[in-house]
Every structure is written in structure tokens, then in C-alpha cells.
Design a protein around this motif. Structure first.
Motif, mmCIF file in Angstrom:
data_model
loop_
_atom_site.group_PDB
_atom_site.id
_atom_site.type_symbol
_atom_site.label_atom_id
_atom_site.label_comp_id
_atom_site.label_asym_id
_atom_site.label_seq_id
_atom_site.Cartn_x
_atom_site.Cartn_y
_atom_site.Cartn_z
ATOM 1 N N ASN A 113 0.845 -1.186 0.000
ATOM 2 C CA ASN A 113 0.000 0.000 0.000
ATOM 3 C C ASN A 113 0.880 1.235 0.000
ATOM 4 N N PRO A 114 1.298 1.706 -1.160
ATOM 5 C CA PRO A 114 2.245 2.835 -1.188
ATOM 6 C C PRO A 114 1.720 3.997 -0.346
ATOM 7 N N PRO A 115 2.464 4.419 0.690
ATOM 8 C CA PRO A 115 1.947 5.426 1.606
ATOM 9 C C PRO A 115 1.923 6.838 1.012
ATOM 10 N N ALA A 116 2.810 7.117 0.064
ATOM 11 C CA ALA A 116 2.868 8.467 -0.492
ATOM 12 C C ALA A 116 1.774 8.636 -1.548
ATOM 13 N N PRO A 117 1.100 9.797 -1.543
ATOM 14 C CA PRO A 117 0.052 10.006 -2.551
ATOM 15 C C PRO A 117 0.629 10.143 -3.952
ATOM 16 N N ILE A 118 0.009 9.451 -4.899
ATOM 17 C CA ILE A 118 0.428 9.535 -6.300
ATOM 18 C C ILE A 118 -0.609 10.387 -7.029
ATOM 19 N N TYR A 119 -0.141 11.350 -7.805
ATOM 20 C CA TYR A 119 -1.068 12.187 -8.561
ATOM 21 C C TYR A 119 -0.820 12.037 -10.054
ATOM 22 N N MET A 120 -1.912 11.956 -10.780
ATOM 23 C CA MET A 120 -1.849 11.933 -12.236
ATOM 24 C C MET A 120 -2.453 13.246 -12.717
ATOM 25 N N GLN A 121 -1.638 14.057 -13.402
ATOM 26 C CA GLN A 121 -2.124 15.355 -13.853
ATOM 27 C C GLN A 121 -2.099 15.417 -15.370
ATOM 28 N N PHE A 122 -3.198 15.919 -15.948
ATOM 29 C CA PHE A 122 -3.298 16.011 -17.402
ATOM 30 C C PHE A 122 -3.310 17.472 -17.834
ATOM 31 N N TYR A 123 -2.560 17.765 -18.898
ATOM 32 C CA TYR A 123 -2.529 19.096 -19.496
ATOM 33 C C TYR A 123 -2.911 18.934 -20.967
ATOM 34 N N PHE A 124 -4.070 19.490 -21.330
ATOM 35 C CA PHE A 124 -4.549 19.354 -22.710
ATOM 36 C C PHE A 124 -4.067 20.512 -23.573
ATOM 37 N N PHE A 125 -4.084 20.272 -24.897
ATOM 38 C CA PHE A 125 -3.741 21.330 -25.841
ATOM 39 C C PHE A 125 -4.998 21.689 -26.626
ATOM 40 N N ASN A 126 -5.538 22.864 -26.354
ATOM 41 C CA ASN A 126 -6.763 23.309 -27.024
ATOM 42 C C ASN A 126 -6.379 23.941 -28.352
ATOM 43 N N ALA A 180 9.320 11.282 -7.739
ATOM 44 C CA ALA A 180 9.392 10.864 -9.135
ATOM 45 C C ALA A 180 8.345 11.599 -9.941
ATOM 46 N N ALA A 181 8.653 11.841 -11.195
ATOM 47 C CA ALA A 181 7.671 12.454 -12.101
ATOM 48 C C ALA A 181 7.849 11.833 -13.475
ATOM 49 N N LYS A 182 6.806 11.135 -13.926
ATOM 50 C CA LYS A 182 6.846 10.570 -15.268
ATOM 51 C C LYS A 182 6.050 11.486 -16.182
ATOM 52 N N ARG A 183 6.700 12.007 -17.216
ATOM 53 C CA ARG A 183 6.039 13.012 -18.059
ATOM 54 C C ARG A 183 6.059 12.569 -19.510
ATOM 55 N N ILE A 184 4.873 12.419 -20.071
ATOM 56 C CA ILE A 184 4.729 11.875 -21.424
ATOM 57 C C ILE A 184 3.654 12.651 -22.174
ATOM 58 N N GLN A 185 3.874 12.849 -23.449
ATOM 59 C CA GLN A 185 2.874 13.544 -24.270
ATOM 60 C C GLN A 185 2.299 12.600 -25.322
ATOM 61 N N TYR A 243 -0.587 16.097 -22.400
ATOM 62 C CA TYR A 243 0.553 15.454 -21.741
ATOM 63 C C TYR A 243 0.213 15.193 -20.300
ATOM 64 N N LEU A 244 0.871 14.220 -19.732
ATOM 65 C CA LEU A 244 0.565 13.842 -18.359
ATOM 66 C C LEU A 244 1.816 13.874 -17.496
ATOM 67 N N ASN A 245 1.570 14.133 -16.223
ATOM 68 C CA ASN A 245 2.640 14.114 -15.234
ATOM 69 C C ASN A 245 2.162 13.218 -14.094
ATOM 70 N N GLU A 246 2.730 12.036 -14.022
ATOM 71 C CA GLU A 246 2.371 11.103 -12.951
ATOM 72 C C GLU A 246 3.455 11.234 -11.900
ATOM 73 N N SER A 247 3.101 11.806 -10.750
ATOM 74 C CA SER A 247 4.166 12.158 -9.813
ATOM 75 C C SER A 247 3.872 11.667 -8.406
#
Ligand SMILES: *[C@@H]1O[C@H](CO)[C@@H](O)[C@H](O)[C@H]1NC(C)=O
Ligand SMILES: *[C@@H]1O[C@H](CO)[C@@H](O)[C@H](O)[C@H]1NC(C)=O
Ligand SMILES: *[C@@H]1O[C@H](CO)[C@@H](O)[C@H](O)[C@H]1NC(C)=O
Ligand SMILES: *[C@@H]1O[C@H](CO)[C@@H](O)[C@H](O)[C@H]1NC(C)=O
Ligand SMILES: *[C@@H]1O[C@H](CO)[C@@H](O)[C@H](O)[C@H]1NC(C)=O
Ligand SMILES: *[C@@H]1O[C@H](CO)[C@@H](O)[C@H](O)[C@H]1NC(C)=O
Ligand SMILES: *[C@@H]1O[C@H](CO)[C@@H](O)[C@H](O)[C@H]1NC(C)=O
Ligand SMILES: *[C@@H]1O[C@H](CO)[C@@H](O)[C@H](O)[C@H]1NC(C)=O
Length: 480
Positions: A57-70, A383-388, A414-418
Motif C-alpha cells: 500500500n504505497p503510503p505516499a500520494p500519487i497524482y496523475m495530472q493532465f494538461y490538454f492542448f486546445n 518521481a515524475a513521469k512526463r509523457i505527451q 501530456y501527463l505528469n504522474e508524480s
């Protein structure tokens, strides 16, 4: 008098012993080795250990953030102009990824589990609601047009699209684009291709689901194997490192690291989004919440073109068809959709991709993928995984919907999973790091003490050698 001399000589002998002990400890590296062996015993997946709890149960919160291109100029793009986009985000989700159905095998040397991921929207960490509208390329339509461009049914599909008003671009909500919406064109095609899914979403079916069973090494036999994946759905993970076949690697996302990381280490990670495994190299020293770490990031060669990195030949598909540095054609693992992966804003990619779209501003600190690891314990500090995700758009003569569009790799999102280490783990790690500092410095303390005693010894010896008369004369001076 004899007692006094005896004391002086013991000081001398003791100082020599301390010096010898200290220096030999430094030379033999005994304390770092000892420390390493203690850590190695702690880092094993076994019911009840801290490492097991953190893994389950990974104790640290993981966030997935999305940035769209309009997309701001769809009509001009159809006339052949350069596309212009505006970055809109973040839309943030908290990601829960516990290990479930955990069971141990082969005397505790291996453990199987499934990794279920759930995404919960975080309105107060987001720019707006999931109902925000984004105008972007119509991915199902582009996929269908690419698929049937040389088929006799092309004209039928094209007139069907005209009747429903579907074109190269579409405006959808953030929620629809990510988690799926029923697409009219796909629904119509289901009539001739029943095996097709009529729902499209970039992360469709990714929520509250798992991708099958993993078998991990527990690290009991060799600490370097801690939490390393042995097999996934029965496939050996060795294939994942070497194979270009994306369906072998599209399951997992993640990485595991063993304790006592060095700067020369090459870290391997898998990324299902990229359909391939990646590696990262030491970049710099960092401090995260007061804990020392090494930062690793993928070097630019990972995505370089063939001239720079011939090993990337496998990603030119069909063979010999290379798109250039920094972009990856993952069409084969996205059911034929013309999806191209890159770093956000085409960071580390050929300049031409940046120039082809108004609104790209690649920046190392914002767009690189990084992982910060505490070298002693192998703990991931941050950690931050960043992919477009981009779409390959080109003019298709059999489909008037594509107008006079110029060939372009068009960014969609693009997303930033951190993740950043939680405060409770920071407290535990700080104790370990402090212990490390104390223990590693013991030999130097011994040497220091040896030198100090040596000094006292020499001072006392000199005083001893002074003729008694002079000593007697000075005594009153000293005591006054
Ligand atoms: C770990 O131990 C707890 C309590 O003893 C038990 O309830 C749980 O089922 C065990 N888990 C595994 C995976 O064996
Ligand atoms: C487990 O340990 C026992 C006793 O050491 C041994 O006989 C057995 O072969 C081991 N089983 C496996 C699967 O390694
Ligand atoms: C994911 O699934 C969970 C539980 O089923 C649900 O609460 C959550 O809203 C879902 N997230 C999205 C983005 O649909
Ligand atoms: C994106 O662009 C469309 C079309 O101009 C607009 O309607 C929409 O509000 C924009 N989205 C956001 C979140 O600003
Ligand atoms: C990998 O992903 C693709 C597309 O999502 C899917 O069709 C395929 O079945 C997956 N492979 C495995 C082994 O699950
Ligand atoms: C490969 O990349 C290098 C460096 O970015 C560049 O100088 C070279 O022209 C590229 N070669 C090809 C064939 O694109
Ligand atoms: C991407 O790869 C697919 C095959 O996997 C191929 O059909 C397609 O032409 C490639 N796209 C580009 C732009 O090279
Ligand atoms: C993720 O990366 C984006 C882009 O650099 C950045 O704006 C955001 O703050 C990052 N999120 C976290 C939680 O670090």
C-alpha cells in the motif's frame, strides 16, 4: 613517579592503537559494509516488514495530472496553416494502486499480486471541472480514415461522416477524452466490424482495473532482486527489456530499485504508455524533504534518431520509416490509432516538431522524466513521469474531411504522474540517514581521538624531559 610515567606511556600506546584501528576501518570500509548488510536484511517482501507494507500500500500520494492542448485555429489548419494550441491544465487525479490478491510462493522467495489502479478526480488541484471542453483532433475519425484510406469503402465512410457532420477535429469534455465516450462513427462501423469497441477514450477501461497477475522476487535470496518483476501474466519479464512487441510490455508501469544505489547505475523502468522499457542515468545530487538523493533521468539517446542511437531501429515502423529524434510511433499497441509518443512540448525531440506547432515551449525542469532515489536504502524520494500523446495527422486524398492539412505530429495532451515521499516515511528515513552518518564517521572519530591523545602524550613527554630545577622554577608561575 612510576605511576605517572606509566600513565603517559599508556596514553601513547592507546593513541597509536586508536590511529591504527581508525585507519584500518577506513581502509577496509567495514562500517559501510556493515550498514549495507543491515539494510539488505530489512529490504525484503515478507509479511510484517516495513518494506512489505510500503510495497502493498504505497503510503505516499500519487497524482496523475493532465494538461490538454486546445486547438485555436481548426479552419486555418484545414487550409494548410500551422496549428496553434493553448495548454490547459492541470486536471488532477489521485491514483490509488494497492497490491491485491497477494500470496507468497517458493518458500517466500516469490510473491504474486495484481495491481489495481483507481483514479479519483481532485477538483481543488485542478484548473476546472472534468466537464471543461477541449478542441482537439478527432482520434477515432483519424484512425478510421487511416485504416480505410486505400479501401473501396473509403467513399462510403466519407459520405457517412459528412452526414453526421464529423470532421478532422472535435470538441469534447476532459472526462470524455480521458475515460471514454460513445463515438458515432465507431458505432456505425461495428455493423461491418463487430469486434470493434464503439467507445473511445485515452484511458478507457484503465480505471478500477488491473492488468493481470505479476510475480515478483521478494529479495529474500538476493536483496538486489527486491520487488523485481519475474513474470507478468506468465510472460517472462526478460522479454520486456528486449522485445519491441508492445503487447508484451503494455501491462506495467513502474520501477523497483534495490538498496545501495551508485552513481554509475543504470535504472530500468517499464512504461506501458511508451510500449517499451526505458533506462535512466545519474544526473545530479538532490535533497528531498531533507533527505539526500540521486536524481536519475532518461538521457536524450533513449529517444534519439538512428544516426545517434542505432539501437532505436526497432522503433522505426514499418522498417526503415523513421520519424526522427524524440518521437515514438506506438500505433501498433494502440489498435492502429496513429498515436505518437514524445516528451511534453517535444522536449529533447527534433526542433522541427517544436517548430511545426505554435505553442510548444520545451523546458527541462518542467518536461523531463525524473526519479530521485535515496542511495543507501533505494527508497524513491520523488518521481515524475512526463509523457505527451500526439496524433500523426496528414492529408488523405480519399477523405475530403482532411482538407489541405499539412503533415504534422499534433499534440493532444501530456501527463505528469508524480509522487513525493510522505512525511511519516521521511521521519523513518531520517533516522536511518542519521545512523548512517554517525556510523560512517566512527573511524574518523577514532582517528581524531588518536591524534588528540598523541598530542597529549607528546606534551606530557616533553614536560617529563625538562630538568627538575627548571620545572621547579616554573611551578609558581603556573600556579599563580
Ligand atoms: C499477513 O499477516 C496478516 C496477520 O497475520 C494476515 O491477516 C495476512 O493475511 C497476511 N498476508 C499475507 C499475504 O500472507
Ligand atoms: C522449500 O524449502 C524446503 C526445505 O528447505 C525444500 O525442501 C523445498 O524444496 C523448498 N521448496 C521450494 C519450492 O523451493
Ligand atoms: C474510478 O472508479 C472509482 C471506483 O469505481 C470511482 O469512484 C471514480 O469516480 C472513477 N474515476 C473516474 C475518473 O471515472
Ligand atoms: C477550448 O477551446 C474551445 C473552442 O475555442 C472553447 O470552447 C473552450 O472553452 C476551450 N477550453 C477551455 C478549457 O478553455
Ligand atoms: C496491450 O494493449 C493492447 C491495446 O490496449 C491490447 O489490445 C492488448 O491485448 C494488450 N496486451 C496484453 C497482453 O494484454
Ligand atoms: C539525428 O539527430 C542529430 C542530433 O539531433 C541531427 O544532427 C541529425 O541530423 C539527425 N539525423 C537524422 C537522419 O535526422
Ligand atoms: C506507425 O506504425 C504503423 C505500423 O505499426 C505504420 O503503419 C504507420 O505508417 C506508422 N506511422 C508513421 C507516421 O510512420
Ligand atoms: C507535474 O509537471 C507539471 C509540468 O511540469 C507541473 O506543472 C506540475 O507542478 C507537476 N506536478 C507535480 C505534483 O509535481
Amino acid at each position: 613517579m612510576l605511576l605517572k610515567l606509566c600513565c603517559i606511556y599508556s596514553t601513547g600506546v592507546f593513541s597509536m592503537l586508536l590511529l591504527i584501528a581508525g585507519i584500518s576501518m577506513v581502509l577496509s570500509n567495514v562500517f559501510p559494509h556493515f550498514l549495507q548488510s543491515v539494510v539488505e536484511k530489512e529490504i525484503v517482501l515478507k509479511n510484517g516488514t516495513l518494506a512489505f507494507d510500503a510495497w502493498e500500500n504505497p503510503p505516499a500520494p500519487i497524482y496523475m495530472q493532465f494538461y490538454f492542448f486546445n486547438l485555436t485555429n481548426p479552419l486555418e489548419v484545414l487550409d494548410g496553416d500551422k496549428p496553434a494550441v493553448v495548454e490547459i491544465g492541470p486536471y488532477t487525479y489521485r491514483e490509488y494502486r494497492p497490491m491485491e490478491e497477494v500470496s507468497f510462493h517458493e518458500n517466500g522467495t516469490k510473491v504474486t499480486a495484481v495491481n489495481t489502479k483507481t483514479y479519483i478526480f481532485q477538483p481543488n488541484m485542478s484548473r476546472g471541472p472534468e466537464s471543461d471542453l477541449i478542441r482537439t483532433v478527432n482520434i477515432p475519425a483519424v484512425t478510421v480514415m487511416e485504416k480505410f484510406k486505400n479501401s473501396w469503402v473509403a467513399s462510403f465512410i466519407s459520405s457517412y461522416m459528412k452526414s453526421t457532420g464529423e470532421g478532422l477535429f472535435t470538441t469534447r469534455t476532459v472526462g470524455e477524452l480521458l475515460w471514454g465516450y460513445e463515438d458515432e462513427l465507431l458505432k456505425a462501423l461495428k455493423v461491418i466490424r463487430p469486434e470493434l469497441d464503439d467507445v473511445f477514450g485515452l484511458f478507457y477501461k484503465s480505471n478500477a482495473s488491473n492488468d493481470g497477475e505479476y510475480m515478483f522476487f521478494t529479495g529474500q535470496q538476493d536483496y538486489r532482486d527486491f520487488a523485481r518483476v519475474d513474470t507478468w501474466n506468465g510472460e517472462s519479464s526478460l522479454n520486456w527489456w528486449t522485445s519491441d512487441e508492445c503487447n508484451m510490455i503494455n501491462g506495467t508501469n513502474g520501477a523497483s530499485f534495490h538498496p545501495v544505489i551508485t552513481k554509475n547505475e543504470t535504472l530500468y523502468m517499464f512504461s506501458s504508455d511508451l510500449c517499451r522499457s526505458l533506462y535512466a542515468l545519474y544526473e545530479e545530487d538532490v535533497i528531498v524533504k531533507g533527505i539526500p538523493g540521486y536524481r536519475f533521468s532518461p538521457p536524450s539517446e533513449v529517444f534519439a534518431n538512428l544516426t545517434v542511437n542505432p539501437a532505436n531501429a526497432g522503433f522505426c515502423v514499418p522498417a526503415g520509416n523513421c520519424l526522427g529524434s524524440g518521437v515514438l510511433n506506438v500505433s501498433a499497441c494502440k489498435q492502429g490509432a496513429p498515436i505518437i509518443m514524445s516528451s511534453p512540448h517535444f522536449y529533447q525531440a527534433d526542433e522541427k516538431f517544436v517548430q511545426d506547432v505554435f505553442g510548444m515551449k520545451p523546458k527541462k525542469e518542467h518536461h523531463e522524466t525524473t526519479i530521485d532515489i535515496n542511495p543507501l536504502t533505494g527508497f524513491v524520494l520523488q518521481a515524475a513521469k512526463r509523457i505527451q500523446i500526439n496524433v500523426y495527422v496528414e492529408k488523405i486524398p480519399t477523405f475530403s474531411q482532411t482538407g489541405n492539412v499539412r503533415t504534422v505530429v499534433l499534440p493532444v495532451v501530456y501527463l505528469n504522474e508524480s509522487v513525493i515521499i510522505d512525511d511519516a516515511s521521511v521521519t523513518k528515513l531520517k533516522v536511518i540517514v542519521l545512523e548512517e552518518n554517525v556510523v560512517v564517521n566512527i573511524p574518523f572519530m577514532l582517528i581524531g581521538l588518536g591524534i588528540l591523545l598523541g598530542g597529549i602524550f607528546m606534551f606530557l613527554m616533553c614536560r617529563q624531559k625538562i630538568p627538575e630545577s627548571t620545572a621547579a622554577e616554573r611551578q609558581p608561575l603556573l600556579s599563580s
